[in-house]
Design a protein around this motif. Structure first.
Motif, PDB file in Angstrom:
ATOM      1  N   THR A  45       0.833  -1.206   0.000  1.00 32.56           N
ATOM      2  CA  THR A  45       0.000   0.000   0.000  1.00 32.56           C
ATOM      3  C   THR A  45       0.868   1.255   0.000  1.00 32.56           C
ATOM      4  OG1 THR A  45      -1.720  -1.203   1.220  1.00 32.56           O
ATOM      5  CG2 THR A  45      -1.860   1.200   1.192  1.00 32.56           C
ATOM      6  N   ALA A  64     -10.327   4.872  -2.310  1.00 30.89           N
ATOM      7  CA  ALA A  64     -10.772   3.852  -3.263  1.00 30.89           C
ATOM      8  C   ALA A  64      -9.779   3.710  -4.410  1.00 30.89           C
ATOM      9  CB  ALA A  64     -12.156   4.206  -3.801  1.00 30.89           C
ATOM     10  N   VAL A  67      -6.682   1.860  -2.938  1.00 30.67           N
ATOM     11  CA  VAL A  67      -6.999   0.451  -2.700  1.00 30.67           C
ATOM     12  C   VAL A  67      -7.100  -0.314  -4.018  1.00 30.67           C
ATOM     13  CG1 VAL A  67      -8.773  -1.126  -1.841  1.00 30.67           C
ATOM     14  CG2 VAL A  67      -8.110   0.858  -0.484  1.00 30.67           C
ATOM     15  N   GLY A  68      -7.802   0.267  -4.981  1.00 28.47           N
ATOM     16  CA  GLY A  68      -7.971  -0.399  -6.280  1.00 28.47           C
ATOM     17  C   GLY A  68      -6.646  -0.591  -6.995  1.00 28.47           C
ATOM     18  N   MET A  71      -4.608  -3.308  -5.194  1.00 32.60           N
ATOM     19  CA  MET A  71      -5.153  -4.643  -5.438  1.00 32.60           C
ATOM     20  C   MET A  71      -4.855  -5.103  -6.863  1.00 32.60           C
ATOM     21  SD  MET A  71      -9.009  -6.048  -4.715  1.00 32.60           S
ATOM     22  CE  MET A  71      -9.792  -4.820  -5.738  1.00 32.60           C
ATOM     23  N   ASP A  79     -10.312  -6.062  -1.446  1.00 37.41           N
ATOM     24  CA  ASP A  79     -10.144  -4.659  -1.073  1.00 37.41           C
ATOM     25  C   ASP A  79     -10.298  -4.407   0.421  1.00 37.41           C
ATOM     26  OD1 ASP A  79     -12.792  -5.252  -1.000  1.00 37.41           O
ATOM     27  OD2 ASP A  79     -13.473  -3.541  -2.168  1.00 37.41           O
ATOM     28  N   ILE A  82      -6.966  -4.476   2.329  1.00 37.16           N
ATOM     29  CA  ILE A  82      -6.102  -3.348   1.956  1.00 37.16           C
ATOM     30  C   ILE A  82      -6.602  -2.061   2.619  1.00 37.16           C
ATOM     31  CG2 ILE A  82      -5.190  -1.980   0.035  1.00 37.16           C
ATOM     32  CD1 ILE A  82      -5.652  -4.454  -1.748  1.00 37.16           C
ATOM     33  N   TYR A  83      -7.909  -1.837   2.568  1.00 40.73           N
ATOM     34  CA  TYR A  83      -8.454  -0.612   3.161  1.00 40.73           C
ATOM     35  C   TYR A  83      -8.302  -0.616   4.678  1.00 40.73           C
ATOM     36  CZ  TYR A  83     -11.605   3.283   4.111  1.00 40.73           C
ATOM     37  OH  TYR A  83     -12.121   4.475   4.543  1.00 40.73           O
TER      38      TYR A  83
END
Length: 749
Positions: A45, A64, A67-68, A71, A79, A82-83
Motif C-alpha cells: 500500500t 478507493a 486500494v484499487g 489490489m 479490497d 487493503i483498506y
C-alpha cells in the motif's frame, strides 16, 4: 504423450500441502518482516502510494483509488484487507507513528469504523517518505515481479528506523501469532545508536534507553520488573492500567476521571467498561458510584464517575482494576519473518537485524553513488581536457564527414577520414585518447559551456565530485565512518519526529479490595410464562400471594445468596446467582431469563427450575434426589449435591441421540412415577425402583415402548396424593393405577 499415474501417500501429500499453505500465510500475509516491520499488505500500500505520487506535500487522493490500484498491481487478496490496513496506518490511537495522513472519517478510539473508502482520502506522511521510501531510487533493495509478472514490487522497504518496535505489530497466522507493543520513537533511536556503538551491549543496558512500551493511549505499565524477561525472550505479559485522577467537587464530593485507558481497551471495550461499571452498581457490588458518563472528545479520553460523599476511593479504584478492563494484560510475542522464516526474538535481536539491514542498504547506496560519481568524474575530466584543446576539436568536427569519424578520432586518434587545415593539427589529433563516455559528452556539449564562467563552474563541480568520491570510498572502506553516517541520519529523524513518552512505567501493588458483604435475606423468585424473571421481598409476596402465583409459572422462596438451577430439555443445567436477577417491586417487568443466564429460549425449553439450596437440602432418611425422565422412556435419580457447580452451564444428564428431557422433579419421600405415552399406555411404579446415577450417565429404561410410541407426560405422585388426567375425553385417576414394575409395558387406557 502417454498419461502417467503418480502414486503417493495421501497423508504425506496433505502434510506437504498444508505446510506450503501455512508458510504462505505466515510469510506473505500475516507476519511483518523484521527489516521494515511491515506486513506485505502495508508495504504494498505504501509503495503504491509512492508510485502514484501521493506525497505529503501534494493533494489527498481517494482511498478507493489507492486500494484499487494496490489490489490490481500488487495485492490480489480483496479490497477489505487493503483498506483496513490503510485505515490502521492512519489511526493515531493505534500507531505510535502514523504512516498515512488520513482525511475524513477514519474511525474513533471508541470503536466507530471508518467511512467507506469512496468517501475518505489519504496521502503519505512526511516521515514515511523520509524514513521508509527515501532511497528507493538508489537501487538499495531488490525488486521482484508482482503476482502476474506485469509490475515490479520491492521485497522490503529501505526503512531507516526499526518500525517493528516503534509501531509494533499484531497478526494471526496459521499455528502462530505475533503481538508486539509500540515503543517511543526517540527511545528506540537511542537504543539503536547504543547498539551500533557497542554491539555487545546487554538487554539490561539497552533498557536504559528503551524503558518499555509506549502506547498511543498512554496508561501505566505496572509490572516494570517483568519487562527484562519479556525483552530478553520476546515473550511475556505486560499489565496495563488506565490513568485515574480525583477531582474535587462542591459540597465535599469527589469524582473519578479516567483520562488514559489501557491500549487493549480501544474500540468496543470502552463501551464494555461502561457496562461493567453499571453492572457493579446494579448488583450492589459498590454503593460509591452515583453516576457515570463518557465525556470523551477529540481532545482525549474523559470518563467521569461521580461518587457519593465519603466514598472509599482507593478501594473503589482497586475494584475497577479487578472487576473491569481498567487493568488488563497485553500478551507479548515478538515474532517476525527473518530471512524468510518466522522467528521469535528479544529486543536486542530485533535491533541487531535492523542495524545489519542498515549496513546492507547503505553499502548498496554508497556503492551506487560512488559509481555515479566516478562516471561523472570521467566526463568532467574529459570536458576540462576538451576546453584546453577546443580549437582542435572544432577543427576535427568541421573536417569530419559524420559523428562516427569524429568519435573515432577523439577516442583512438584516427585521422584518415578527416580534413585538417595543417599537418600540425593532424599530428595533435592523432595523439587524442578520450574515453568513449568522454567523447560522447564532448560531442553533446553545447557551445555556451565554453563561456569563462561555465568553465569555472565545471571546475568547481569537478572539485565537489572528487570530494564526494573520497567521502564515499571512506564510508565504504570504514565501518565506523558508515556507522557515523547512519547515526547522523537517525539523529536528524529523532530531532524532527520524536515525541514525549505517553505511557508511565512502574511497579504497582496488586489491586486488593473488600467487597461489600451481601446482607442475607429471604426473597421470592418468580418467572412468568414469557420468561421474564425477578425477585421480590417476602413481605411483598405475602401481600400479593394470590396474584403472584396466578400470573407466574415458577414461584418459590430462596435467599439472595443462593443460586437458581435451570434444567432444559437438551439435558443442560444453567446456573444463575439470585443477586444477578433484578430485585424490585411486584409490578416491575423484570428481565428475560436469557439475559441473566446462558439459557437460550430459541434453542431449548425449560423442564424445571429450583434453588440450589432446595437441591442440597437433607431429608430425614436420605439427601435430596432429582428424578430425570425422557421422551424415550429413560429414567434415573441423581443426588442434588451434584448440581452444586461453579460453571454457569454444565451437562445435567446425558441423552441418547434424538432423545429429549421431559421431567426434572425433586423427590421428598415415597413418591410413585407415572409414565403416559402417545398411544395411551400408562405405567405406575415406585420411585425407589429407579437406580441412582451420576449426572453424566444416561439412565435406565423406565417403560417399554411399542414401535413408533413415545412418552408424552411424566407425573410424580406423592404418597396419598390424588391426581386425575384426561385421555381421549376420559378421566384417568393416576393414584388408582396398579403399581407395577419398572421397565414393563404398563396398561392400556
Amino acid at each position: 504423450m502417454e498419461e502417467q499415474i503418480i502414486r503417493t501417500e495421501y497423508s504425506e501429500l496433505m502434510q506437504k500441502s498444508y505446510i506450503d499453505y501455512a508458510m504462505s500465510v505466515i510469510v506473505a500475509r500475516a507476519l511483518p518482516d523484521v527489516r521494515d516491520g511491515l506486513k506485505p499488505v502495508q508495504r504494498r500500500t505504501l509503495y503504491d502510494m509512492h508510485e502514484l505520487g501521493i506525497r505529503y506535500d501534494r493533494p489527498y487522493r481517494k482511498c478507493a483509488r489507492i486500494v484499487g490500484d494496490t489490489m490490481g498491481k500488487y495485492h490480489p487478496h480483496g479490497d477489505a484487507s487493503i483498506y483496513e490496513s490503510l485505515v490502521v496506518m492512519a489511526q493515531e490511537f493505534k500507531k505510535g507513528l502514523p504512516l498515512v495522513d488520513g482525511h475524513g472519517n477514519f474511525g474513533s478510539i471508541e470503536g466507530d469504523g471508518a467511512a467507506a473508502m469512496r468517501y475518505t482520502e489519504a496521502r503519505l506522511e512526511k516521515v514515511t517518505q523520509e524514513a521508509y521510501l527515501a532511497d528507493l531510487d538508489k537501487d538499495v533493495i531488490d525488486f521482484v515481479p508482482n503476482f502476474d509478472a506485469t509490475e515490479k514490487e520491492p521485497v522490503v522497504l529501505p526503512s531507516k528506523i526499526p518500525n517493528l518496535l516503534i509501531n509494533g505489530a499484531e497478526g494471526i497466522a496459521v499455528g502462530m501469532a505475533t503481538s508486539i507493543p509500540p515503543h517511543n520513537f526517540g527511545e528506540v533511536i537511542d537504543g539503536v545508536k547504543a547498539y551500533m556503538k557497542n554491539p555487545h551491549i546487554s538487554t539490561k543496558e539497552l533498557m536504559e534507553y528503551v524503558k518499555g512500551p509506549d502506547f498511543p493511549t498512554g496508561g501505566i505499565v505496572i509490572n516494570k520488573d517483568d519487562l527484562f524477561s519479556i525483552y530478553e525472550t520476546g515473550l511475556g505479559k505486560i499489565r496495563l492500567r488506565g490513568k485515574v485522577e480525583v477531582e474535587k467537587l462542591k459540597g465535599g464530593k469527589e469524582q473519578l476521571v479516567i483520562t488514559e485507558i489501557p491500549y487493549t481497551m480501544i474500540g468496543a471495550n470502552i463501551g464494555k467498561f461502561l457496562n461493567d461499571v453499571y453492572t457493579l452498581v446494579e448488583t450492589k457490588k459498590t454503593n460509591d458510584i452515583i453516576d457515570i458518563s463518557n465525556q470523551s472528545s477529540k481532545e482525549g479520553i474523559r470518563i467521569v464517575l461521580e461518587l457519593r460523599k465519603g466514598a472509599d476511593i482507593k478501594n473503589l479504584c482497586n475494584m475497577l482494576y479487578k472487576k473491569t478492563r481498567l487493568e488488563d494484560t497485553f500478551g507479548v510475542n515478538i515474532l517476525a519473518v527473518v530471512n524468510g522464516k518466522p522467528e521469535t526474538m528479544g529486543m536486542k535481536d530485533v535491533i541487531h537485524h535492523h542495524v545489519t539491514f542498515q549496513y546492507e542498504v547503505n553499502t548498496r547506496k554508497y556503492k551506487n553513488l560512488l559509481t555515479k560519481e566516478l562516471e561523472k568524474k570521467e566526463v568532467q575530466e574529459g570536458l576540462i581536457k576538451a576546453c584546453d584543446v577546443i580549437d582542435l576539436i572544432i577543427e576535427i568536427l568541421r573536417g569530419s564527414k559524420n559523428i562516427k569519424d569524429a568519435k573515432e578520432c577523439l577516442i583512438h586518434g584516427t585521422t584518415e577520414s578527416i580534413k585538417f587545415k595543417s599537418e600540425e593539427s593532424k599530428k595533435q589529433a592523432s595523439m587524442l585518447a578520450f574515453t568513449e563516455r568522454q567523447a560522447s559528452a564532448i560531442l553533446e556539449m553545447r557551445l555556451y559551456k565554453l563561456i569563462g564562467l561555465e568553465v569555472q563552474a565545471l571546475m568547481k563541480e569537478h572539485e565537489t565530485t572528487l570530494k564526494n568520491i573520497s567521502l564515499y570510498e571512506d564510508i565504504l572502506s570504514n565501518k565506523n565512518v558508515m556507522a557515523k553516517v547512519i547515526i547522523k541520519e537517525l539523529d536528524r529523524l529523532k530531532k524532527e519526529y520524536a515525541k514525549e513518552r505517553k505511557t508511565a512505567i512502574e511497579n504497582a501493588e496488586e489491586a486488593v479490595f473488600e467487597e461489600n458483604k451481601l446482607e442475607e435475606m429471604e426473597v421470592v423468585f418468580m418467572m412468568d410464562r414469557f420468561g421474564y424473571t425477578k425477585t421480590v421481598d417476602k413481605t411483598t409476596y405475602e401481600r400479593n400471594k394470590e396474584a403472584i402465583e396466578s400470573e407466574n409459572k415458577y414461584v418459590f422462596l430462596c435467599k439472595n445468596t443462593d443460586k437458581i438451577c435451570i434444567f432444559t430439555n437438551t439435558g443442560q443445567l444453567h446456573s444463575v446467582k439470585v443477586i444477578d436477577i433484578p430485585f424490585g417491586k411486584f409490578r416491575d417487568k423484570g428481565k428475560p431469563i436469557d439475559n441473566v443466564s446462558n439459557f437460550n429460549s430459541s434453542e431449548e425449553s425449560i423442564c424445571g427450575i429450583y434453588s440450589l439450596a432446595s437441591l442440597l437440602q437433607q431429608y430425614t432418611l436420605f439427601p435430596t434426589r432429582v428424578v430425570f425422565g425422557t421422551r424415550t422412556g429413560m429414567v434415573k435419580l441423581v443426588q442434588g449435591s451434584e448440581f452444586d457447580v461453579s460453571k454457569r452451564s454444565v451437562l445435567a444428564t446425558k441423552l441418547q441421540p434424538g432423545d429429549e428431557l421431559l421431567c426434572v422433579k425433586v423427590l421428598k419421600g415415597k413418591e410413585t412415577i407415572v409414565f403416559k405415552t402417545k398411544k395411551g399406555m400408562f405405567l405406575r411404579f415406585l420411585a425407589g425402583d429407579i437406580p441412582e446415577k451420576k449426572k453424566g450417565a444416561v439412565g435406565v429404561r423406565g417403560i417399554k415402548l411399542a414401535k413408533e410410541d413415545e412418552v408424552q407426560d411424566i407425573y410424580i405422585l406423592e404418597e396419598n396424593e390424588e391426581k386425575v388426567v384426561e385421555y381421549k375425553e376420559q378421566k384417568v385417576a393416576l393414584n388408582r393405577l396398579r403399581i407395577g414394575n419398572r421397565d414393563t409395558k404398563g396398561v392400556k387406557r
